[in-house]
Each structure stands twice: as C-alpha cells, then as structure tokens.
Design a protein around this motif. Structure first.
Motif, PDB file in Angstrom:
ATOM      1  N   VAL A 241      -4.798   0.090  10.585  1.00  0.00           N
ATOM      2  CA  VAL A 241      -5.707   0.873   9.761  1.00  0.00           C
ATOM      3  C   VAL A 241      -7.011   0.090   9.602  1.00  0.00           C
ATOM      4  O   VAL A 241      -6.983  -1.116   9.344  1.00  0.00           O
ATOM      5  CB  VAL A 241      -5.077   1.146   8.372  1.00  0.00           C
ATOM      6  CG1 VAL A 241      -6.014   1.941   7.494  1.00  0.00           C
ATOM      7  CG2 VAL A 241      -3.743   1.856   8.522  1.00  0.00           C
TER       8      VAL A 241
ATOM      9  N   ARG B 223       5.600   6.564   3.322  1.00  0.00           N
ATOM     10  CA  ARG B 223       4.427   6.437   2.459  1.00  0.00           C
ATOM     11  C   ARG B 223       4.175   5.019   1.983  1.00  0.00           C
ATOM     12  O   ARG B 223       3.059   4.690   1.618  1.00  0.00           O
ATOM     13  CB  ARG B 223       4.584   7.354   1.234  1.00  0.00           C
ATOM     14  CG  ARG B 223       4.765   8.811   1.613  1.00  0.00           C
ATOM     15  CD  ARG B 223       3.790   9.801   1.083  1.00  0.00           C
ATOM     16  NE  ARG B 223       2.945   9.487   0.008  1.00  0.00           N
ATOM     17  CZ  ARG B 223       2.944  10.115  -1.166  1.00  0.00           C
ATOM     18  NH1 ARG B 223       3.805  11.084  -1.398  1.00  0.00           N
ATOM     19  NH2 ARG B 223       2.085   9.780  -2.094  1.00  0.00           N
TER      20      ARG B 223
ATOM     21  N   SER C 237       0.476   5.299   1.027  1.00  0.00           N
ATOM     22  CA  SER C 237      -0.335   6.347   1.644  1.00  0.00           C
ATOM     23  C   SER C 237      -0.221   7.605   0.791  1.00  0.00           C
ATOM     24  O   SER C 237       0.853   7.918   0.276  1.00  0.00           O
ATOM     25  CB  SER C 237       0.183   6.631   3.056  1.00  0.00           C
ATOM     26  OG  SER C 237      -0.519   7.714   3.624  1.00  0.00           O
ATOM     27  N   THR C 238      -1.321   8.329   0.638  1.00  0.00           N
ATOM     28  CA  THR C 238      -1.288   9.552  -0.169  1.00  0.00           C
ATOM     29  C   THR C 238      -0.574  10.687   0.554  1.00  0.00           C
ATOM     30  O   THR C 238      -0.162  11.650  -0.074  1.00  0.00           O
ATOM     31  CB  THR C 238      -2.710   9.993  -0.552  1.00  0.00           C
ATOM     32  OG1 THR C 238      -3.465  10.203   0.643  1.00  0.00           O
ATOM     33  CG2 THR C 238      -3.373   8.952  -1.438  1.00  0.00           C
TER      34      THR C 238
ATOM     35  N   LYS D 248      -6.831   8.532   0.666  1.00  0.00           N
ATOM     36  CA  LYS D 248      -5.864   8.271   1.736  1.00  0.00           C
ATOM     37  C   LYS D 248      -4.896   7.148   1.393  1.00  0.00           C
ATOM     38  O   LYS D 248      -3.738   7.186   1.803  1.00  0.00           O
ATOM     39  CB  LYS D 248      -6.587   7.933   3.035  1.00  0.00           C
ATOM     40  CG  LYS D 248      -7.320   9.105   3.631  1.00  0.00           C
ATOM     41  CD  LYS D 248      -7.774   8.794   5.029  1.00  0.00           C
ATOM     42  CE  LYS D 248      -8.393  10.046   5.637  1.00  0.00           C
ATOM     43  NZ  LYS D 248      -8.387  10.004   7.076  1.00  0.00           N
ATOM     44  N   TRP D 249      -5.363   6.118   0.685  1.00  0.00           N
ATOM     45  CA  TRP D 249      -4.544   4.940   0.396  1.00  0.00           C
ATOM     46  C   TRP D 249      -4.703   4.502  -1.050  1.00  0.00           C
ATOM     47  O   TRP D 249      -5.798   4.555  -1.597  1.00  0.00           O
ATOM     48  CB  TRP D 249      -4.942   3.772   1.304  1.00  0.00           C
ATOM     49  CG  TRP D 249      -4.577   3.997   2.727  1.00  0.00           C
ATOM     50  CD1 TRP D 249      -5.395   4.472   3.720  1.00  0.00           C
ATOM     51  CD2 TRP D 249      -3.306   3.784   3.326  1.00  0.00           C
ATOM     52  NE1 TRP D 249      -4.711   4.550   4.887  1.00  0.00           N
ATOM     53  CE2 TRP D 249      -3.420   4.130   4.683  1.00  0.00           C
ATOM     54  CE3 TRP D 249      -2.074   3.325   2.855  1.00  0.00           C
ATOM     55  CZ2 TRP D 249      -2.349   4.044   5.565  1.00  0.00           C
ATOM     56  CZ3 TRP D 249      -1.006   3.229   3.744  1.00  0.00           C
ATOM     57  CH2 TRP D 249      -1.155   3.587   5.076  1.00  0.00           C
TER      58      TRP D 249
ATOM     59  N   ARG E 163       2.890   8.993   6.619  1.00  0.00           N
ATOM     60  CA  ARG E 163       2.434   8.445   7.893  1.00  0.00           C
ATOM     61  C   ARG E 163       3.671   8.180   8.722  1.00  0.00           C
ATOM     62  O   ARG E 163       4.469   7.313   8.377  1.00  0.00           O
ATOM     63  CB  ARG E 163       1.669   7.136   7.697  1.00  0.00           C
ATOM     64  CG  ARG E 163       0.433   7.242   6.843  1.00  0.00           C
ATOM     65  CD  ARG E 163      -0.658   7.976   7.621  1.00  0.00           C
ATOM     66  NE  ARG E 163      -1.893   7.992   6.896  1.00  0.00           N
ATOM     67  CZ  ARG E 163      -2.957   7.293   7.251  1.00  0.00           C
ATOM     68  NH1 ARG E 163      -2.947   6.535   8.313  1.00  0.00           N
ATOM     69  NH2 ARG E 163      -4.054   7.373   6.537  1.00  0.00           N
TER      70      ARG E 163
ATOM     71  N   TRP F  51       0.826  -1.203   0.000  1.00  0.00           N
ATOM     72  CA  TRP F  51       0.000   0.000   0.000  1.00  0.00           C
ATOM     73  C   TRP F  51       0.860   1.252   0.000  1.00  0.00           C
ATOM     74  O   TRP F  51       1.938   1.274   0.583  1.00  0.00           O
ATOM     75  CB  TRP F  51      -0.909   0.021   1.236  1.00  0.00           C
ATOM     76  CG  TRP F  51      -1.936  -1.056   1.172  1.00  0.00           C
ATOM     77  CD1 TRP F  51      -1.812  -2.340   1.634  1.00  0.00           C
ATOM     78  CD2 TRP F  51      -3.219  -0.963   0.578  1.00  0.00           C
ATOM     79  NE1 TRP F  51      -2.949  -3.047   1.369  1.00  0.00           N
ATOM     80  CE2 TRP F  51      -3.829  -2.234   0.715  1.00  0.00           C
ATOM     81  CE3 TRP F  51      -3.913   0.048  -0.064  1.00  0.00           C
ATOM     82  CZ2 TRP F  51      -5.110  -2.490   0.239  1.00  0.00           C
ATOM     83  CZ3 TRP F  51      -5.192  -0.216  -0.536  1.00  0.00           C
ATOM     84  CH2 TRP F  51      -5.768  -1.472  -0.383  1.00  0.00           C
TER      85      TRP F  51
END
Length: 104
Positions: free
Chosen positions: A49, A19, A11-12, A59-60, A15, A9
């Motif tokens: 999550v 990412r 993350s946009t 978000k993802w 985190r 994954w």
C-alpha cells in the motif's frame, strides 16, 4: 503521518476478504513510500500500500478497530480482484534499509 507508520491497520472495506493487517516492511522515499502488510488471520494474504493511500481515512484506520463478527472476515473468499504484492523472495522477510529499532 509519522514515518515509519504504525504497525496495525484496519481497512474500511475487505481486502482479499480481510480487514485487519500488520505492517511487515516499508520503504521508498518521498512520494514513493510504501508499506507491505499481511492479513492478521492469513499470512498468505499480503498487500503493498502506498503511504498516500494509507493516509486516506476513508480507506484505512490506524490500529485494529473492533468490528462486528460478520464484518471481520468475509464468509467466503471473493474472487481476487486486488492483486497481492508478490516479493521476489517469498521465503524470507528483510527489514528495510532505513529500519530502526522502535517499540511496535
């Protein structure tokens, strides 16, 4: 979204400074499903999550997206505004009770 979810994954937004994440474990039922993930570049950076959040495309993103070098890792680690998930047993990883063999 299929269950269990994909393993990789992006993350946009950063985190805890990262990412790209890998799903390590997952669990829950129905609306309470969750995924434990670890940052690709730092195994100490973990997140839990909800499946609901993972479905939010703002978000993802499923898979590891190619990022410009300056966006892949924060140059300095931010103050930790997002609390990482802390397992009761941080020395071992266990598969979920609904684990099945699949090609990741």
């Amino acid at each position: 979204m299929k269950w269990p979810p994909n393993k990789s994954w992006t993350s946009t937004t950063p985190r805890n400074g990262f990412r790209h994440f890998v799903a390590l474990n997952y669990g829950g039922k129905g609306r309470d499903r969750w995924i434990e993930m670890v940052a690709v570049l730092d195994a100490k950076t973990t997140l839990r999550v909800s499946l609901k959040e993972l479905k939010l495309t703002n978000k993802w993103k499923s898979g590891w997206l190619q990022l410009p070098k300056d966006e892949s890792v924060m140059p300095t680690m931010p103050t930790n505004t997002e609390k990482p998930y802390k397992s009761n047993d941080i020395n071992h990883l266990y598969t979920s009770i609904d684990w099945d063999e699949r090609d990741w």
